[in-house]
Design an enzyme around this catalytic site. Structure first.
Site, PDB file in Angstrom:
ATOM      1  N   ALA A  12       8.986  -3.092  -1.512  1.00 43.36           N
ATOM      2  CA  ALA A  12       7.934  -2.078  -1.394  1.00 43.36           C
ATOM      3  C   ALA A  12       7.907  -1.195  -2.638  1.00 43.36           C
ATOM      4  O   ALA A  12       8.905  -0.571  -2.984  1.00 43.36           O
ATOM      5  CB  ALA A  12       8.157  -1.231  -0.146  1.00 43.36           C
ATOM      6  N   GLY A  15       5.436   3.505  -1.708  1.00 41.79           N
ATOM      7  CA  GLY A  15       6.148   4.656  -1.182  1.00 41.79           C
ATOM      8  C   GLY A  15       6.175   4.694   0.328  1.00 41.79           C
ATOM      9  O   GLY A  15       5.928   3.688   0.998  1.00 41.79           O
ATOM     10  N   GLU A  75      -2.844   7.491  -2.008  1.00 37.63           N
ATOM     11  CA  GLU A  75      -3.163   6.073  -1.896  1.00 37.63           C
ATOM     12  C   GLU A  75      -4.446   5.885  -1.110  1.00 37.63           C
ATOM     13  O   GLU A  75      -4.916   6.792  -0.413  1.00 37.63           O
ATOM     14  CB  GLU A  75      -2.004   5.302  -1.243  1.00 37.63           C
ATOM     15  CG  GLU A  75      -0.765   5.239  -2.122  1.00 37.63           C
ATOM     16  CD  GLU A  75       0.272   4.263  -1.611  1.00 37.63           C
ATOM     17  OE1 GLU A  75       0.134   3.782  -0.477  1.00 37.63           O
ATOM     18  OE2 GLU A  75       1.232   4.000  -2.352  1.00 37.63           O
ATOM     19  N   ASP A 181      10.684 -16.081  10.570  1.00 41.95           N
ATOM     20  CA  ASP A 181      11.797 -16.595  11.378  1.00 41.95           C
ATOM     21  C   ASP A 181      11.952 -15.846  12.701  1.00 41.95           C
ATOM     22  O   ASP A 181      12.130 -16.466  13.759  1.00 41.95           O
ATOM     23  CB  ASP A 181      13.109 -16.488  10.595  1.00 41.95           C
ATOM     24  CG  ASP A 181      13.192 -17.487   9.452  1.00 41.95           C
ATOM     25  OD1 ASP A 181      12.271 -18.303   9.308  1.00 41.95           O
ATOM     26  OD2 ASP A 181      14.177 -17.438   8.696  1.00 41.95           O
ATOM     27  N   HIS A 202      -3.112  -8.033   0.364  1.00 40.19           N
ATOM     28  CA  HIS A 202      -3.118  -6.994  -0.660  1.00 40.19           C
ATOM     29  C   HIS A 202      -4.116  -7.396  -1.738  1.00 40.19           C
ATOM     30  O   HIS A 202      -4.133  -8.549  -2.173  1.00 40.19           O
ATOM     31  CB  HIS A 202      -1.732  -6.826  -1.271  1.00 40.19           C
ATOM     32  CG  HIS A 202      -1.547  -5.532  -1.986  1.00 40.19           C
ATOM     33  ND1 HIS A 202      -2.139  -5.286  -3.202  1.00 40.19           N
ATOM     34  CD2 HIS A 202      -0.869  -4.404  -1.659  1.00 40.19           C
ATOM     35  CE1 HIS A 202      -1.822  -4.064  -3.596  1.00 40.19           C
ATOM     36  NE2 HIS A 202      -1.058  -3.503  -2.675  1.00 40.19           N
ATOM     37  N   ARG A 248      -7.752  -1.694   2.352  1.00 39.97           N
ATOM     38  CA  ARG A 248      -7.322  -2.940   1.717  1.00 39.97           C
ATOM     39  C   ARG A 248      -8.165  -4.153   2.099  1.00 39.97           C
ATOM     40  O   ARG A 248      -8.449  -5.004   1.253  1.00 39.97           O
ATOM     41  CB  ARG A 248      -5.853  -3.221   2.066  1.00 39.97           C
ATOM     42  CG  ARG A 248      -4.879  -2.323   1.338  1.00 39.97           C
ATOM     43  CD  ARG A 248      -3.462  -2.595   1.758  1.00 39.97           C
ATOM     44  NE  ARG A 248      -2.527  -1.767   0.997  1.00 39.97           N
ATOM     45  CZ  ARG A 248      -1.233  -1.726   1.212  1.00 39.97           C
ATOM     46  NH1 ARG A 248      -0.700  -2.446   2.179  1.00 39.97           N
ATOM     47  NH2 ARG A 248      -0.451  -0.958   0.470  1.00 39.97           N
ATOM     48  N   HIS A 309       0.076 -10.088   2.478  1.00 45.69           N
ATOM     49  CA  HIS A 309       0.984  -8.984   2.200  1.00 45.69           C
ATOM     50  C   HIS A 309       1.737  -8.500   3.437  1.00 45.69           C
ATOM     51  O   HIS A 309       2.927  -8.221   3.367  1.00 45.69           O
ATOM     52  CB  HIS A 309       0.176  -7.831   1.598  1.00 45.69           C
ATOM     53  CG  HIS A 309       0.994  -6.664   1.145  1.00 45.69           C
ATOM     54  ND1 HIS A 309       1.986  -6.778   0.191  1.00 45.69           N
ATOM     55  CD2 HIS A 309       0.963  -5.352   1.501  1.00 45.69           C
ATOM     56  CE1 HIS A 309       2.530  -5.590  -0.022  1.00 45.69           C
ATOM     57  NE2 HIS A 309       1.947  -4.701   0.767  1.00 45.69           N
ATOM     58  N   ARG A 344      -3.271  -2.379   8.394  1.00 46.60           N
ATOM     59  CA  ARG A 344      -2.258  -1.362   8.141  1.00 46.60           C
ATOM     60  C   ARG A 344      -2.702  -0.368   7.075  1.00 46.60           C
ATOM     61  O   ARG A 344      -3.204  -0.745   6.022  1.00 46.60           O
ATOM     62  CB  ARG A 344      -0.957  -2.030   7.696  1.00 46.60           C
ATOM     63  CG  ARG A 344       0.178  -1.070   7.406  1.00 46.60           C
ATOM     64  CD  ARG A 344       1.432  -1.831   7.027  1.00 46.60           C
ATOM     65  NE  ARG A 344       1.316  -2.488   5.737  1.00 46.60           N
ATOM     66  CZ  ARG A 344       1.669  -1.947   4.573  1.00 46.60           C
ATOM     67  NH1 ARG A 344       2.132  -0.701   4.546  1.00 46.60           N
ATOM     68  NH2 ARG A 344       1.559  -2.621   3.457  1.00 46.60           N
ATOM     69  N   SER A 349       4.423   1.244   6.553  1.00 43.05           N
ATOM     70  CA  SER A 349       5.374   0.241   7.047  1.00 43.05           C
ATOM     71  C   SER A 349       6.818   0.693   6.905  1.00 43.05           C
ATOM     72  O   SER A 349       7.632   0.512   7.816  1.00 43.05           O
ATOM     73  CB  SER A 349       5.161  -1.098   6.338  1.00 43.05           C
ATOM     74  OG  SER A 349       5.173  -0.928   4.934  1.00 43.05           O
TER      75      SER A 349
END
Length: 476
Positions: A12, A15, A75, A181, A202, A248, A309, A344, A349
């Site tokens: 990441a 931030g 952002e 997984d 992204h 996004r 992403h 998101r 995250s």
């Protein structure tokens, strides 16, 4: 504690959400809901917005002393600057501080190994009537890639923190270990899985032919970087009033549309408005990586392409990480808290992982001595094939998964593409399962088995959901 040795968190760049000037939990919740297209879980939003900044102060700033910058960053889709960061390697700074703390904690044993499958009494007990017990998890089958041996590890509580699933796509910002997984293991164990169709792409991954994609942080656009088409012209104003700072999914689809229109295999990100000293101070890792590839961001734009992403769906959990299976929890990208809804919001995250990880730990400590008796059944040993797994077949199967997901279950989806994806993936799953049953166990083979299952779960979710919403974008 088992680890594969890497994590999405360490990758990441941008931030972690904190608290900005004039900010409030209500304003943050509104931004999360707007980005999530109205599908966000209200209780999850509330938990993050109210307790998130407190957890950051308590754990990251006071206890771990993560070296955050003083100024808060802005952002896309955030109403105010509220992003704490450490240059352009925030995730690595946080993980480094956590790992230092773990290594000093004698109560924690850290092992590098790979989980094969979760152990449940209904699936693995030698006692036939355990089939009727309520669904529970009692540990995992584990593979040691050094010794090539498998073992059974029983646990009173099992917590999945296995990250995302970007590796099933041709273009991804995730590390190779992000094969889904944990989601695959939880699904096979019978856990509830949800919102798998909501894959966030992204907008800006560095495009170097033949190499893995490298994330160019959204913060670059927050600091003034412009998107340019194949003719080196700005274009985002045609798609959204917020331009480069739109959500996004909007920016990614705009780039994809411009690529289709021009036939280009990439577009451009231009931050030449900033000086070299400024870029070296603010984005040292990104600047150095691009320079290594022959691109000086202070003098020329960088080639970019959208890339898978973040998976907004996953193993369904409550506010303390509990899944639908007793004694099994999940936190981070492997889980679905409902916080992200259909898309998101940037930099939530890392905070989600911190909030749910802390809540899960607090809940376990509070109830550890009040637990019912923990049942550990006699279980079957893991049966492993003996045929060496052909690496050429593994590579080819992975490429088929990646190409199928990118072309048919990618940024723009329709009925015909999804139908074809399901047919191809189901046939490939049959082949891979047969290959897996006979093959000698390896990390690559475990990942391939999980990857095809997770790809199918995404495609099935996209097929069932006929409503275009957020980063699940369907056309008639």
């Amino acid at each position: 504690m088992l680890t594969a040795g890497t994590s999405n968190s360490s990758c990441a760049q941008g931030g972690i959400v904190f608290r900005g000037k004039g900010d409030s939990p209500q304003l943050l919740m509104q931004d999360i809901e707007n980005a999530g297209a109205g599908l966000c879980n209200p209780e999850a939003m509330k938990a993050l917005a109210f307790s998130g900044p407190l957890r950051v102060e308590e754990i990251l700033q006071r206890q771990l002393k993560v070296p955050f910058e003083t100024a808060l960053a802005h952002e896309a889709a955030h109403s105010v600057p509220r992003i704490l960061h450490h240059k352009d390697r925030t995730g690595q700074a946080i993980v480094d501080c956590f790992m230092k703390e773990l290594q000093n904690n004698t109560a924690v044993e850290l092992r590098y190994a790979i989980a094969i499958d979760l152990i449940t009494p209904s699936h693995h007990s030698k006692k036939l009537t355990d089939l009727y017990l309520p669904a529970s998890c009692v540990g995992a089958y584990v593979f040691d890639s050094q010794s090539k041996q498998t073992e059974i590890i029983f646990a009173k509580e099992t917590l999945l923190a296995t990250g995302g699933l970007g590796e099933v796509y041709l273009h991804t910002t995730n590390p190779p270990e992000a094969r889904g997984d944990g989601i695959a293991m939880a699904f096979r164990a019978g856990a509830r899985i949800m919102n798998m169709e909501y894959i966030q792409f992204h907008p800006t991954a560095l495009y170097i032919y033949g190499e893995r994609r490298f994330l160019l942080s959204e913060t670059l656009r927050g600091e003034g970087a412009r998107l340019l088409n194949a003719r080196m012209e700005p274009f985002m104003h045609k798609y959204h009033a917020s331009g480069e700072l739109a959500a996004r999914d909007i920016v990614s689809r705009a780039i994809f549309h411009e690529m289709l229109q021009s036939g280009a295999d990439h577009l451009w990100l231009d931050i030449t408005s900033k000086t070299k000293p400024w870029l070296l101070e603010r984005f040292p890792v990104i600047y150095a990586h691009c320079l290594e590839k022959g691109i000086d961001l202070s003098e020329q734009p960088a080639p970019i392409v959208p890339a898978a992403h973040y998976g907004c769906g996953g193993v369904a959990v409550d506010l303390v990480g509990k899944t639908s299976i007793h004694r099994l929890r999940a936190i981070g990208e492997v889980s679905c808290t409902g916080l992200h809804g259909a898309n998101r919001l940037a930099s939530t995250s890392l905070l989600e992982g911190l909030v749910w990880g802390s809540a899960a730990a607090d809940d376990l400590l509070e109830h550890w001595n009040k637990r019912d008796s923990d049942y550990f059944p006699p279980v079957e040993e893991w049966q492993m094939g003996q045929q060496p797994a052909d690496p050429a077949l593994i590579r080819q199967d992975w490429m088929t998964i990646k190409q199928t997901m990118w072309n048919y279950v990618g940024l723009i989806r329709d009925q015909n593409r999804l139908r074809r994806s399901l047919k191809m993936l189901r046939e490939l799953q049959w082949e891979i399962d047969s290959f897996y049953e006979k093959g000698e166990l390896s990390s690559d083979l475990i990942g391939l088995r999980n990857g095809i299952l997770v790809a199918l779960l995404v495609a099935q979710g996209a097929w069932r959901n006929r409503r275009s919403l957020g980063c699940h974008y369907r056309i008639s």
